[in-house]
Design an enzyme around this catalytic site. Structure first.
Site, mmCIF file in Angstrom:
data_model
loop_
_atom_site.group_PDB
_atom_site.id
_atom_site.type_symbol
_atom_site.label_atom_id
_atom_site.label_comp_id
_atom_site.label_asym_id
_atom_site.label_seq_id
_atom_site.Cartn_x
_atom_site.Cartn_y
_atom_site.Cartn_z
ATOM 1 N N MET A 1 0.338 -1.061 0.278
ATOM 2 C CA MET A 1 0.708 0.076 0.332
ATOM 3 C C MET A 1 1.118 0.929 -0.079
ATOM 4 S SD MET A 1 -3.096 -0.782 -0.387
ATOM 5 C CE MET A 1 -4.372 -1.606 -0.296
ATOM 6 N N SER A 2 0.359 2.286 0.772
ATOM 7 C CA SER A 2 1.362 3.473 1.333
ATOM 8 C C SER A 2 2.613 3.845 0.953
ATOM 9 C CB SER A 2 0.393 4.965 1.318
ATOM 10 O OG SER A 2 -0.520 5.337 0.631
ATOM 11 N N VAL A 3 3.234 2.413 1.604
ATOM 12 C CA VAL A 3 4.825 2.408 1.971
ATOM 13 C C VAL A 3 5.556 2.293 1.164
ATOM 14 C CG1 VAL A 3 6.208 1.184 2.991
ATOM 15 C CG2 VAL A 3 4.559 0.969 3.982
#
Length: 408
Positions: A121-123
């Site tokens: 995801m937003s990592v």
């Protein structure tokens, strides 16, 4: 009680998978409980491009394993939670803890294995930032550059006047609703273009680069911090135009190969091959931990520079204007007064330093400088984002790091 695993839930069992209520599809893979299977099998649902680890030898992580199950983690106030219960309550799929550069714990749950790639995801935003830092250090790109300098066909659109710095720090004026629970919000609608969701709006373009000019502004560029994933996707396109290299190859060359990754990673792409820079990277737990150790090690793996020190210094330098922009946002709530967002990283305390790469449903790289601790944690929360889950994760990992240091 541990959350039920994908196998216990009967997800995608049988040959062919059966029964129908156990089918994980493009329509449900992000929703609970189907994400318990979906986040580890993204390439079976969505097209991906490879992020090659290259042919070099992987970075061998030294080990000094310890039994952490007896620890009681402090979750704010007087609440304590046993370490195994913490893992269960935060729907952990895998966790790897490095202390002073050595693996003290590596644990897999929910059927995950060392060679399993899991959605970050937003990592992914922080991984994209690391590649951006190399372009900046090489003089290929500058945070001060206008978006239209590298993508001139966007002149006359809402992107006029937007700089790379505005994208990096989530301060563009772009109108984009990031409410994950609202299927009509732009953050969910544009998933149809990225092939993350069945296409129901036939008026949408099939190419992300054709979607960007359609967006409008809600304010002037350079205003208050407002987290919007589409800004990272625009950053990815700017990086590709500036370098002439596709994003998966950029990440491979500047991060994955010099980092000594053990496994190839991958990133989801739309029907035209445009990579989802904001959340589409899938990687193994060990390689995510290696990325965290590079962050803790001033951007280096031994004597090899992976992320330019100047980029990390910039990230950990709280500009007064950026701090004020963050303080005025809703995202400041629940975080220490020292917290801010810069270069696609969440900074908890820049002096310590303590900072984090964070993604919905519980993806985390936690870097705790004072104790020389890195934690990579992959999860499948039953919600996209929840303040209690986020606080439990951050506070629990802080407590873990402090106890590791206290015990040597």
């Amino acid at each position: 009680m541990p959350p039920e695993s994908a196998v216990e839930l009967g997800l995608m069992t049988g040959v062919p998978p059966f029964p129908s209520d156990g089918q994980v599809t493009l329509a449900n893979w992000q929703d609970p409980p189907y994400n318990r299977w979906g986040f580890q099998h993204v390439r079976e649902l969505i097209p991906t491009a490879n992020i090659s680890r290259g042919l070099g030898k992987p970075w061998v992580l030294q080990r000094a394993e310890r039994d952490l199950d007896g620890l009681a983690l402090s979750i704010g106030g007087r609440r304590l939670i046993d370490f195994p219960a913490f893992l269960d309550e935060t729907y952990t799929d895998g966790i790897l803890v490095l202390h002073r550069g050595k693996v003290v714990l590596e644990r897999y749950l929910n059927g995950m294995r060392p060679d399993t790639t899991h959605l970050l995801m937003s990592v992914s935003k922080s991984v994209t930032s690391a590649a951006c830092g190399s372009l900046v250090a090489d003089g290929v790109l500058s945070p001060a550059d206008l978006v239209t300098r590298h993508i001139p066909e966007l002149a006359g659109t809402s992107w006029d006047g937007c700089t790379v710095r505005h994208l990096l720090d989530m301060r563009a004026g772009t109108k984009f609703n990031e409410d994950y629970d609202d299927l009509t919000a732009e953050v969910r609608v544009y998933e149809q273009i990225y092939l993350w969701r069945p296409r129901v709006d036939l008026t949408l373009p099939t190419d992300m680069t054709a979607y960007f000019p359609l967006l409008q502004n809600q304010s002037e560029h350079g205003g208050v911090f407002d987290y919007r994933s589409v800004l990272t996707d625009m950053l990815g396109w700017v990086m590709e135009r500036a370098s002439g290299i596709r994003l998966p190859e950029l990440i491979s060359r500047s991060v994955w190969q010099p980092m000594g990754a053990e496994f190839d990673a991958e990133i989801t792409v739309d029907a035209h091959g445009n990579a989802m820079a904001d959340g589409g990277v899938c990687a193994t737990l060990r390689d995510l931990a290696r990325f965290g150790q590079v962050l803790l090690g001033d951007g280096r793996r031994g004597t090899t520079t992976v992320i330019p020190r100047s980029w990390l210094d910039d990230t950990l330098t709280p500009e007064p204007d950026s701090r004020a922009a963050f303080e005025a946002s809703e995202d400041q709530k629940g975080l220490p007064e020292t917290a801010y967002y810069r270069n696609q990283f969440w900074i908890i305390d820049p002096k310590a330093p303590i900072f984090q790469c964070s993604g919905i449903n519980g993806q985390t790289v936690f870097v705790h400088g004072p104790t020389k601790t890195v934690v990579a944690k992959l999860s499948t929360w039953p919600v996209a984002w929840g303040a209690p889950f986020a606080a439990m994760t951050r506070l629990g990992l802080t407590s873990l790091a402090e106890q590791l240091a206290a015990s040597g």
